[in-house]
Structure formats: structure tokens, C-alpha cells
Write a protein that holds these residues in place. Structure first.
Motif, PDB file in Angstrom:
ATOM      1  N   GLY A 100       0.766  -1.053   0.083  1.00 30.29           N
ATOM      2  CA  GLY A 100      -0.048  -0.059  -0.150  1.00 30.29           C
ATOM      3  C   GLY A 100       0.946   1.143  -0.016  1.00 30.29           C
ATOM      4  O   GLY A 100       2.055   1.303   0.447  1.00 30.29           O
ATOM      5  N   TYR A 101       0.311   2.409  -0.405  1.00 26.87           N
ATOM      6  CA  TYR A 101       1.009   3.532  -0.777  1.00 26.87           C
ATOM      7  C   TYR A 101       0.054   4.713  -0.410  1.00 26.87           C
ATOM      8  O   TYR A 101      -0.978   4.976  -0.559  1.00 26.87           O
ATOM      9  CB  TYR A 101       1.698   3.731  -1.935  1.00 26.87           C
ATOM     10  CG  TYR A 101       2.559   2.556  -2.230  1.00 26.87           C
ATOM     11  CD1 TYR A 101       3.771   2.531  -1.981  1.00 26.87           C
ATOM     12  CD2 TYR A 101       1.974   1.423  -3.143  1.00 26.87           C
ATOM     13  CE1 TYR A 101       4.679   1.373  -2.411  1.00 26.87           C
ATOM     14  CE2 TYR A 101       2.730   0.445  -3.557  1.00 26.87           C
ATOM     15  CZ  TYR A 101       4.062   0.227  -3.123  1.00 26.87           C
ATOM     16  OH  TYR A 101       4.779  -0.679  -3.554  1.00 26.87           O
ATOM     17  N   SER A 102       0.775   5.809   0.454  1.00 28.17           N
ATOM     18  CA  SER A 102      -0.187   6.855   0.462  1.00 28.17           C
ATOM     19  C   SER A 102       0.618   8.320   0.390  1.00 28.17           C
ATOM     20  O   SER A 102       2.080   8.258   0.260  1.00 28.17           O
ATOM     21  CB  SER A 102      -0.697   6.966   1.924  1.00 28.17           C
ATOM     22  OG  SER A 102       0.442   6.967   3.005  1.00 28.17           O
ATOM     23  N   PHE A 103       0.015   9.053  -0.130  1.00 24.27           N
ATOM     24  CA  PHE A 103       0.769  10.550  -0.622  1.00 24.27           C
ATOM     25  C   PHE A 103      -0.055  11.680   0.096  1.00 24.27           C
ATOM     26  O   PHE A 103      -1.284  11.656   0.360  1.00 24.27           O
ATOM     27  CB  PHE A 103       0.602  10.555  -2.016  1.00 24.27           C
ATOM     28  CG  PHE A 103       1.287   9.639  -2.863  1.00 24.27           C
ATOM     29  CD1 PHE A 103       2.572  10.024  -3.304  1.00 24.27           C
ATOM     30  CD2 PHE A 103       0.954   8.562  -3.047  1.00 24.27           C
ATOM     31  CE1 PHE A 103       3.370   9.001  -4.115  1.00 24.27           C
ATOM     32  CE2 PHE A 103       1.416   7.384  -3.858  1.00 24.27           C
ATOM     33  CZ  PHE A 103       2.717   7.940  -4.268  1.00 24.27           C
ATOM     34  N   HIS A 104       0.692  12.500   0.618  1.00 20.71           N
ATOM     35  CA  HIS A 104       0.306  13.673   1.708  1.00 20.71           C
ATOM     36  C   HIS A 104       1.075  14.916   1.302  1.00 20.71           C
ATOM     37  O   HIS A 104       2.219  15.162   0.812  1.00 20.71           O
ATOM     38  CB  HIS A 104       0.664  13.268   2.915  1.00 20.71           C
ATOM     39  CG  HIS A 104       0.219  11.919   3.208  1.00 20.71           C
ATOM     40  ND1 HIS A 104      -0.997  11.462   4.122  1.00 20.71           N
ATOM     41  CD2 HIS A 104       0.802  10.713   3.030  1.00 20.71           C
ATOM     42  CE1 HIS A 104      -1.197  10.174   4.121  1.00 20.71           C
ATOM     43  NE2 HIS A 104      -0.070   9.736   3.693  1.00 20.71           N
ATOM     44  N   GLN A 105       0.120  16.092   1.705  1.00 30.77           N
ATOM     45  CA  GLN A 105       0.769  17.381   1.566  1.00 30.77           C
ATOM     46  C   GLN A 105       1.811  17.727   2.613  1.00 30.77           C
ATOM     47  O   GLN A 105       2.547  18.340   2.748  1.00 30.77           O
ATOM     48  CB  GLN A 105      -0.256  18.399   1.439  1.00 30.77           C
ATOM     49  CG  GLN A 105       0.346  19.739   1.327  1.00 30.77           C
ATOM     50  CD  GLN A 105      -0.855  20.817   1.378  1.00 30.77           C
ATOM     51  OE1 GLN A 105      -1.847  20.629   2.023  1.00 30.77           O
ATOM     52  NE2 GLN A 105      -0.563  22.159   0.977  1.00 30.77           N
ATOM     53  N   SER A 106       1.380  17.003   3.961  1.00 36.02           N
ATOM     54  CA  SER A 106       2.327  17.391   4.991  1.00 36.02           C
ATOM     55  C   SER A 106       2.594  15.999   5.845  1.00 36.02           C
ATOM     56  O   SER A 106       1.734  15.275   5.690  1.00 36.02           O
ATOM     57  CB  SER A 106       1.324  18.269   6.179  1.00 36.02           C
ATOM     58  OG  SER A 106       0.381  17.701   6.395  1.00 36.02           O
TER      59      SER A 106
END
Length: 579
Positions: free
Chosen positions: A160-166
Motif C-alpha cells: 500500500g502507498y499513501s501520498f500527503h501534503q504534510s
């Protein structure tokens, strides 16, 4: 499923290359067929287990807002070149070329692919966070595949992979994944420990990373635990402390002849000293992009170097190796009799492990063949400015972070690993999004892996006996093994009626209608390890109108009338776990 129509075969003999219970039982019980070293075909029984593992994971991940995708197994080399990992991944990654001579690889992991997808899809902070996962095949060309599904070349993984601004957003989702993993592994019936881990080449230095370790005698990983402190770590990253040691007071330097005594053990025995009053000297050549540096590493005589800690300390280095004979000659350090005494060479660094009291006296090599020096005080007798850092490998007898609680060593099988990757991949691959002010920013990223096929093996390592597998109810390929003893047509007809009734009420049932003797059936039933075995014995049923239910895990058995069979099965399965 009726076994007379099933593709299922058990084996009496254990394969010669099967060293641990899970490997032996998966083959003998007809779950796996070996294709070649480290590569297996999953037979129907195994597929049912894998499907249950996936569904447990899928439910928990969907609850935290993750969405399922499916990425390609073959990845363009250009993506790996963008991230800088085309060469650094090493020979475990299989590289190939297509008919146009373009570079490709068999996916060992999918950070590059998912980052490429995000780069084409996400343009604004308003679209973040993004949280995606997949179940897919991975291939890593292990030099020495072993232990069946524990260390194989082709395997099934959830990544799994997650992407975030902060970073704050990443922390929130990381915590959700942590909790989802705990819930999933608990549902599977695994005895596991969550440990602090080393991210290696995957994560930025200092980022959060945790391993989920299934406790098992045949585990490949060493786990350090101080349960009362709620502390657990992989031995590679564990910070533990030695019990109070009686070091020697400072004295004058004194050379002593130690002919053919090149080890701390030999010198300590000769001088009748505790081995921890000697120092071990290790010398390495560390390569940096523009220069090589010699590191002299000092440990207590009975300690070992933790290479992961050492590697993490060497920020910016491209590698290291034991110093060559030429380098030792340049420093005038004869092997077996080395120390930092009188070393004041350019491009040389001296490091002392934190277990060493820099103001105490030790025996070290005299930098002279067949001689050691007594009374060496690191803070007094090291010409180069030394560094004092934790480099030792944790060992039995150590204390936990409170310096009071003894640690316990356990063996574990890594079944899950979560990382905070930071901008390691998004930055190298040029991914940007517009922030609230319309400025381009680089998203940060999390990675969440789980070994689906390895979980199946780890479960068996924890749940088996001398007769076979003992499946937890949530992972068993079927709920019930229904064995029938009898040759009358009426018995066969009754068995089908009972089978159909159980199936109609939602139970997964195997009907052994192969006409085998009870001994062979019972051996197969125990080997397969389903939670319950129901026996319809022609003679007993004619007399008492009862069937026998036996619990695989405990061996308990119950007699029950046909009308009460389904209710009793439901009760027993509920007591054993979720159905």
C-alpha cells in the motif's frame, strides 16, 4: 466440496529440502506444488486460504479509506532510473529487455510505479491525501531461497502507498495503517509483536518504521523485547544496555608480550581479566562519492558490531569494507594487534561504542606484532578526536531502555512492514502539486507492505502438531472435514443429505466420499487441519442415530443427533473464533 471430485493429493513422505514445519506440511497436505527453487504453484486448498487472508486485510484497509488498485508486474526500467534504484537494487531484481531493447524488470516492489501514477493524476493539495493498495505477485531473485514460503523468490504481497501534503497528514494515515494491521493479524489468529525497525534503503533516516513479527521458533529475525516496558525492536535497531560492569581504573601504559594471541578471548585468558576489560578493534574503509575514509571502530571485547547501526551512522557513504592489508600497513596496524594508539592519520576516524567508559583502562593491541598494551584509556590515549555512539549488537543479558529490565530474545517471521518514506521517491521522480498559495510542493509518501503468502506459512509455524496443520477458523480452507464410514447406499445417501444441509446453512464442508478406510481418512483430516471433523459411522449411526464431532485443536469429541448437528457446529466454531 466432495473429495471424489477434488483436485487434492496428500503425501506421506516429507520432501528432502523441506526443513521447517510449514514447508513440510504445505507440501504434504497438498497446498503447494514446487515448480523450481523458491517458486511454487498454489493448489486449490492454498488459494482458499490466501483468499481469506486477502479478505481480512481488504476489509480492514477499506475501513481506513484505502482503495484497491492493481499495478503491472513488469515495470519499465526508466522509472527505476528516475528514482535512482535501477543499479542500487542489486541482483535480487530481475532485469530484462523487450524486442525494442528497452529496459524492464520484474517488480520487486512498486514505489516507482505508484509514484508515476500519482504524477499523472494528482495536481493539487485538494486531491490529497491519496491512499491506495494492491495484492500482487512480486519476484526477488534470492541467492538462497529456503524454508518454503518464508524465503522464496516469487511471492504474493499486499503493498500500500499513501501520498500527503504534510508530515502531519502522513502521521495520521500511518497510525491508521498500524491499527489496521493489528486488527487484521488478530483476526487471523497470529501471535505477533510490533517492533521498531530499520527502514534500510526504503525509508529516510529517522522516519517511523515498524515491523509486524509473527513469533515462531523458526523465524529468521531476532526480536528484542522488554514486555513490561512495552518495548520491542528488531535486533538490528534495538537500543539495549549492558549490566553494570567493573572496569579497571586508569594506569600507565604497559606493553605485554602476547605471542600468537590475536583475539580478545585469548588475551583476556592469558592476563586473567574479564573479557570486557579488553577492547576489540575493527578497521573499515568507507567509500564516499569524493573520497575514502578509514574508520577505526572500538567495541568491548565480547561485543559484536551491529552493521545496520554502523551503516546508518555512515550517512552519505556508498559502501564500506574491511580495510585492506595495504591500508593496515599504512596505518602500521598489524592484524590481531590493532588499536588507536599513536594513530593520527589523515582521513581516519575513531569511534568508541557507548558501552565503553572512555575514562576507564583497557587492554588493546599495541600496534606491534605479538604485543598488547595494558592501561589504555580512550579519552587520554586516543590522538584523534573520538566519537562515542551506539554500535554494538544487543545480546542475551542486556537491559531494556530503562537500564533495569532484562530483555528477552525471540525469533520472528516478518509478516508486515510499514514505512514513512518522506519525499525520497516523489522528489527524485519530480512529483509536485500546487499548495494553497499556488506554489509547487513535493508530496510526502508512506509505504505499507504485508506478505500474504508468507502469512500462510507463519500461521502454520504457530499452529501445528505432530499430525499436521491446525488452522484458525478465520483462515481454514474449509470449516469441516466430513468423513463417512460405510458401504450401504442408504449411508451414502444420508451423507449427501447431511452435507447439502450443512452447506445450505453457510458452512464450508469437505465431504470425504472417496470410500477410503477410517485410518487413511483420519490421517488426511489431521494433516489438513480443518477446525472440525464430523464422522458418520454406519454402524454407530444405525444404533444411536448420532454423529461424532471432533475439534482438531483440542481433540475434544461430542456425540450429536442429526437434527442438532448444524446448531452444535455453529456453537463450536463460534467458540473457536469468528465464522
Amino acid at each position: 466440496m466432495k473429495l471424489s471430485q477434488a483436485f487434492w493429493q496428500t503425501y506421506k513422505e516429507t520432501p528432502a529440502d523441506a526443513e521447517i514445519p510449514s514447508h513440510q506440511l504445505l507440501i504434504r497436505a497438498g497446498f503447494l506444488s514446487k515448480t523450481t527453487g523458491g517458486i511454487y504453484t498454489y493448489c486449490p486448498m492454498a488459494v482458499r486460504v490466501l483468499r481469506k487472508i486477502k479478505e481480512i486485510v481488504r476489509v480492514e484497509l477499506n475501513k481506513v479509506g484505502a482503495q484497491e488498485i492493481l499495478m503491472s508486474f513488469v515495470t519499465p526500467g526508466e522509472l527505476w532510473k528516475q528514482s535512482g534504484r535501477w543499479e542500487t537494487m542489486g541482483p535480487e531484481m530481475v532485469r530484462l529487455k523487450d524486442r525494442k531493447d528497452s529496459d524492464f524488470c520484474l517488480s520487486a516492489t512498486n514505489e516507482e510505479t505508484i509514484t508515476n501514477v500519482i504524477s499523472k493524476t494528482i495536481t493539487s493539495y485538494k486531491q490529497l491525501p491519496v491512499n491506495l493498495y494492491q495484492f500482487n505477485t512480486k519476484f526477488r531473485d534470492e541467492m538462497r531461497p529456503r524454508f518454503g514460503l518464508i524465503r522464496c523468490r516469487e511471492f504474493i504481497m499486499k503493498d500500500g502507498y499513501s501520498f500527503h501534503q504534510s508530515k502531519e497528514s502522513l502521521d495520521e494515515v500511518y497510525k491508521l495503517y498500524y491499527q489496521a494491521y493489528e486488527k487484521a493479524f488478530n483476526k487471523m489468529g497470529l501471535n505477533f509483536i510490533v517492533v521498531e525497525a530499520d527502514g534500510g534503503a526504503m525509508a529516510d533516516a529517522g522516519a517511523q518504521t515498524h515491523e509486524f513479527q509473527a513469533v515462531a521458533d523458526n523465524g529468521e529475525d531476532d526480536i528484542v523485547e522488554a514486555k513490561s516496558l512495552n518495548y520491542a525492536a528488531n535486533v538490528e535497531t534495538a537500543e539495549t544496555y549492558r549490566k553494570q560492569l567493573d572496569f579497571a581504573a586508569a594506569t600507565d601504559l604497559d606493553d605485554v608480550e602476547t605471542i600468537n594471541m590475536g583475539s580478545c578471548t585469548e588475551v583476556a585468558n592469558f592476563l586473567d581479566l574479564p573479557i570486557y576489560q579488553t577492547l576489540k578493534t575493527l578497521v573499515y574503509t568507507v567509500s564516499y562519492p569524493k573520497k575514502d575514509v578509514t574508520y577505526i571502530v572500538m567495541l568491548l571485547g565480547d561485543d559484536e558490531l551491529n552493521e545496520v547501526k554502523f551503516t546508518n551512522f555512515l550517512k552519505g557513504a556508498t559502501g564500506y569494507e574491511a580495510a585492506s592489508a595495504n591500508e593496515l600497513a599504512r596505518l602500521k596496524m598489524p592484524a590481531g594487534y590493532m588499536s588507536p594508539i599513536k594513530i593520527d592519520a589523515e582521513k581516519t576516524v575513531v569511534i568508541y561504542d557507548t558501552a565503553i567508559d572512555l575514562d576507564a583502562a583497557y587492554v588493546v593491541g599495541a600496534n606491534k606484532e605479538n604485543y598488547h598494551t595494558r592501561g589504555f584509556v580512550p579519552s587520554r590515549d586516543t590522538l584523534l578526536s573520538p566519537k562515542h555512539i551506539d554500535l554494538r549488537l544487543s545480546r542475551q543479558g542486556d537491559l531494556g531502555p530503562d537500564k533495569k529490565t532484562p530483555i528477552v530474545f525471540k525469533k520472528g517471521i516478518e509478516v508486515g512492514h510499514i514505512f514513512q518514506l518522506g519525499d525520497k521517491y516523489t522528489k527524485s521522480m519530480g512529483v509536485t502539486v500546487l499548495d494553497q498559495n499556488g506554489k509547487k510542493t513535493t508530496p510526502v509518501m508512506g509505504c505499507y507492505g504485508m506478505g500474504i503468502s508468507r502469512i500462510m506459512a507463519a500461521t502454520i509455524e504457530q499452529h501445528h502438531d505432530g499430525n499436521g496443520i491446525i488452522w484458525p477458523t478465520t483462515l481454514a480452507p474449509f470449516d469441516i472435514y466430513f468423513a463417512v464410514i460405510g458401504k450401504k447406499d442408504s449411508t451414502k445417501k444420508l451423507s449427501v443429505e447431511i452435507y447439502d444441509d450443512l452447506v445450505s446453512q453457510g458452512f464450508d464442508v469437505i465431504l470425504d466420499d472417496r470410500g477410503m478406510g477410517p485410518g487413511s481418512m483420519f490421517k488426511d483430516a489431521d494433516l489438513l487441519g480443518l477446525p472440525l471433523r464430523i464422522l458418520l459411522g454406519e454402524r454407530d449411526f444405525d444404533q444411536t442415530k448420532e454423529l461424532e464431532i471432533k475439534i482438531r485443536k483440542t481433540g475434544e469429541s461430542f456425540k450429536v443427533k442429526q437434527d442438532n448437528l448444524a446448531a452444535k457446529v455453529k456453537e463450536l466454531l463460534s467458540n473457536l473464533g469468528d465464522i
